[in-house]
Design a protein around this motif. Structure first.
Motif, mmCIF file in Angstrom:
data_model
loop_
_atom_site.group_PDB
_atom_site.id
_atom_site.type_symbol
_atom_site.label_atom_id
_atom_site.label_comp_id
_atom_site.label_asym_id
_atom_site.label_seq_id
_atom_site.Cartn_x
_atom_site.Cartn_y
_atom_site.Cartn_z
ATOM 1 N N VAL A 195 11.171 53.312 20.497
ATOM 2 C CA VAL A 195 10.281 52.476 19.690
ATOM 3 C C VAL A 195 10.930 51.102 19.513
ATOM 4 O O VAL A 195 12.109 50.925 19.808
ATOM 5 N N PRO A 196 10.167 50.100 19.032
ATOM 6 C CA PRO A 196 10.751 48.763 18.840
ATOM 7 C C PRO A 196 12.042 48.806 18.032
ATOM 8 O O PRO A 196 12.127 49.460 16.998
ATOM 9 N N LEU A 197 13.040 48.072 18.520
ATOM 10 C CA LEU A 197 14.372 48.090 17.921
ATOM 11 C C LEU A 197 14.901 46.666 17.834
ATOM 12 O O LEU A 197 14.986 45.957 18.843
ATOM 13 N N LEU A 198 15.223 46.247 16.623
ATOM 14 C CA LEU A 198 15.722 44.899 16.363
ATOM 15 C C LEU A 198 17.185 44.951 15.928
ATOM 16 O O LEU A 198 17.544 45.724 15.034
ATOM 17 N N PHE A 199 18.008 44.109 16.545
ATOM 18 C CA PHE A 199 19.398 43.961 16.142
ATOM 19 C C PHE A 199 19.560 42.637 15.408
ATOM 20 O O PHE A 199 19.143 41.587 15.903
ATOM 21 N N VAL A 200 20.176 42.686 14.227
ATOM 22 C CA VAL A 200 20.422 41.491 13.429
ATOM 23 C C VAL A 200 21.927 41.322 13.276
ATOM 24 O O VAL A 200 22.629 42.268 12.907
ATOM 25 N N ALA A 201 22.410 40.127 13.552
ATOM 26 C CA ALA A 201 23.845 39.841 13.476
ATOM 27 C C ALA A 201 24.089 38.611 12.617
ATOM 28 O O ALA A 201 23.162 37.855 12.302
ATOM 29 N N GLY A 202 25.359 38.408 12.244
ATOM 30 C CA GLY A 202 25.739 37.255 11.445
ATOM 31 C C GLY A 202 26.911 36.515 12.059
ATOM 32 O O GLY A 202 27.867 37.142 12.537
ATOM 33 N N SER A 203 26.867 35.198 12.036
ATOM 34 C CA SER A 203 27.888 34.394 12.699
ATOM 35 C C SER A 203 29.262 34.515 12.056
ATOM 36 O O SER A 203 30.282 34.268 12.705
ATOM 37 N N GLU A 204 29.323 34.906 10.773
ATOM 38 C CA GLU A 204 30.597 34.957 10.058
ATOM 39 C C GLU A 204 31.086 36.373 9.787
ATOM 40 O O GLU A 204 31.984 36.573 8.976
ATOM 41 N N ASP A 205 30.503 37.352 10.445
ATOM 42 C CA ASP A 205 30.899 38.744 10.230
ATOM 43 C C ASP A 205 32.207 39.020 10.965
ATOM 44 O O ASP A 205 32.276 38.908 12.183
ATOM 45 N N TYR A 206 33.253 39.397 10.226
ATOM 46 C CA TYR A 206 34.544 39.696 10.834
ATOM 47 C C TYR A 206 34.635 41.121 11.361
ATOM 48 O O TYR A 206 35.211 41.369 12.407
ATOM 49 N N ILE A 207 34.071 42.062 10.601
ATOM 50 C CA ILE A 207 34.261 43.470 10.961
ATOM 51 C C ILE A 207 33.305 43.921 12.075
ATOM 52 O O ILE A 207 33.671 44.729 12.914
ATOM 53 N N MET A 208 32.098 43.389 12.093
ATOM 54 C CA MET A 208 31.138 43.670 13.156
ATOM 55 C C MET A 208 30.617 42.333 13.701
ATOM 56 O O MET A 208 29.532 41.881 13.359
ATOM 57 N N PRO A 209 31.427 41.684 14.538
ATOM 58 C CA PRO A 209 31.103 40.333 15.003
ATOM 59 C C PRO A 209 29.769 40.262 15.746
ATOM 60 O O PRO A 209 29.298 41.247 16.321
ATOM 61 N N ALA A 210 29.183 39.071 15.723
ATOM 62 C CA ALA A 210 27.876 38.876 16.354
ATOM 63 C C ALA A 210 27.908 39.239 17.830
ATOM 64 O O ALA A 210 26.951 39.823 18.357
ATOM 65 N N GLU A 211 29.007 38.921 18.519
ATOM 66 C CA GLU A 211 29.070 39.224 19.943
ATOM 67 C C GLU A 211 29.092 40.727 20.203
ATOM 68 O O GLU A 211 28.615 41.192 21.246
ATOM 69 N N LEU A 212 29.616 41.500 19.257
ATOM 70 C CA LEU A 212 29.595 42.957 19.384
ATOM 71 C C LEU A 212 28.179 43.475 19.212
ATOM 72 O O LEU A 212 27.735 44.363 19.951
ATOM 73 N N ASN A 213 27.444 42.927 18.261
ATOM 74 C CA ASN A 213 26.046 43.299 18.082
ATOM 75 C C ASN A 213 25.216 42.923 19.306
ATOM 76 O O ASN A 213 24.314 43.661 19.706
ATOM 77 N N TYR A 214 25.528 41.791 19.895
ATOM 78 C CA TYR A 214 24.798 41.365 21.090
ATOM 79 C C TYR A 214 25.095 42.300 22.265
ATOM 80 O O TYR A 214 24.184 42.657 23.028
ATOM 81 N N ALA A 215 26.358 42.700 22.409
ATOM 82 C CA ALA A 215 26.710 43.646 23.469
ATOM 83 C C ALA A 215 25.984 44.969 23.277
ATOM 84 O O ALA A 215 25.538 45.596 24.253
ATOM 85 N N ASN A 216 25.862 45.410 22.035
ATOM 86 C CA ASN A 216 25.130 46.624 21.694
ATOM 87 C C ASN A 216 23.674 46.488 22.136
ATOM 88 O O ASN A 216 23.123 47.355 22.834
ATOM 89 N N PHE A 217 23.052 45.388 21.751
ATOM 90 C CA PHE A 217 21.661 45.102 22.120
ATOM 91 C C PHE A 217 21.474 45.078 23.639
ATOM 92 O O PHE A 217 20.510 45.656 24.167
ATOM 93 N N LYS A 218 22.392 44.453 24.356
ATOM 94 C CA LYS A 218 22.243 44.280 25.799
ATOM 95 C C LYS A 218 22.376 45.576 26.584
ATOM 96 O O LYS A 218 21.947 45.657 27.736
ATOM 97 N N ARG A 219 22.949 46.603 25.965
ATOM 98 C CA ARG A 219 23.118 47.866 26.684
ATOM 99 C C ARG A 219 21.804 48.603 26.882
ATOM 100 O O ARG A 219 21.691 49.447 27.787
ATOM 101 N N TYR A 220 20.802 48.323 26.062
ATOM 102 C CA TYR A 220 19.508 48.997 26.210
ATOM 103 C C TYR A 220 18.810 48.499 27.471
ATOM 104 O O TYR A 220 18.675 47.292 27.679
ATOM 105 N N ARG A 221 18.345 49.434 28.288
ATOM 106 C CA ARG A 221 17.885 49.082 29.630
ATOM 107 C C ARG A 221 16.470 49.528 29.966
ATOM 108 O O ARG A 221 16.015 49.309 31.087
ATOM 109 N N HIS A 222 15.769 50.175 29.042
ATOM 110 C CA HIS A 222 14.428 50.634 29.377
ATOM 111 C C HIS A 222 13.465 49.455 29.315
ATOM 112 O O HIS A 222 13.193 48.903 28.241
#
Length: 259
Positions: A195-222
């Motif tokens: 189903v629709p899935l949205l990832f929200v990230a923050g530029s100042e997040d130290y523990i879960m950096p935005a680039e990690l959230n983006y990598a998570n998002f990019k792994r979805y391939r369907h």
């Protein structure tokens, strides 16, 4: 064609913090006509200061799959599949509930990554090393220290804001559940329709950096499934309680309305 018809929202709390962090979000969603639920994890329902003073030892035994099953049982008692919105480890739980086919849609806010998705950010390892505590016992609940809270959640905030947020939010945690995020318990089939899935990230997040959230998002391939990513500037990991929280909520509500 609109695919999200649910008017029920289930908020999934992350690690280290009380479910009361969703209070403003819950009220806001309800003002928009939604039925909103923000249940505490098992053994975590209480006033944070009291839970820190007298931690329930049963918290330490909680595993990630046990927490996912707990939310799955809540969903099965609802009249419709909810829109699941989770923060941090709650974001990973959201992804796992979506994978189980239990959600009408999912929103993962500053999400802990599934198995196999990594960050090379120094801040990620600094913020997670002690909580994971690989060389420490998992038999007792873990309480994040104020110093750790300052770095992992509330970087950039005033000392007064950091102290008040710590007192209002931090509760004992299960290291077993945290470590589960690195195991097969956190495995996602990224090729599976969802189903629709949205990832929200923050530029100042130290523990879960935005680039990690983006990598998570990019792994979805369907190709036939909706997966989207949004990064907000100036947000640290305390995103739910920042003065800008309503901007995040409005974006999510607009995204839900358009899908």
């Amino acid at each position: 064609m609109k695919t999200i018809h649910s008017k029920t929202v289930l908020f999934v709390t992350g690690a280290f913090v009380s479910h009361r962090g969703w209070d403003s979000w819950k009220t806001y969603f309800e003002s928009q006509g939604y039925t909103a639920l923000a249940p505490a994890w098992p053994h975590k329902d209480g006033i944070p200061a009291e839970l820190r003073k007298n931690p329930d030892l049963a918290v330490a035994a909680l595993g990630l799959t046990q927490v996912v099953d707990y939310y799955a049982d809540i969903i099965r008692q609802l009249p419709e599949k909810p829109i699941v919105i989770g923060h941090s480890l709650g974001g990973l739980i959201t992804q796992l509930l979506v994978q189980r086919g239990l959600a009408a849609a999912g929103v993962a806010i500053h999400s802990v990554p599934p198995q196999g998705v990594f960050s090379f950010s120094f801040s990620f390892y600094k913020a997670t090393w002690n909580p994971l505590g690989f060389f420490k016992s998992a038999r007792k609940p873990y309480v994040m220290s104020f110093k750790e809270w300052q770095y992992a959640f509330t970087n950039g905030m005033s000392l007064e804001e950091q102290r008040s947020s710590y007192e209002a939010s931090v509760i004992p945690e299960s290291r077993r559940a945290l470590r589960g995020g690195l195991s097969a318990e956190a495995k996602i089939d990224f090729k599976k329709p969802h189903v629709p899935l949205l990832f929200v990230a923050g530029s100042e997040d130290y523990i879960m950096p935005a680039e990690l959230n983006y990598a998570n998002f990019k792994r979805y391939r369907h190709a036939g499934s909706v997966t989207e990513f949004k990064k907000f500037e100036g947000r640290n990991h305390y995103v739910l309680g920042l003065p800008t929280w309503q901007e995040n909520v409005d974006y999510i509500l607009n995204w839900i309305g358009n899908h």
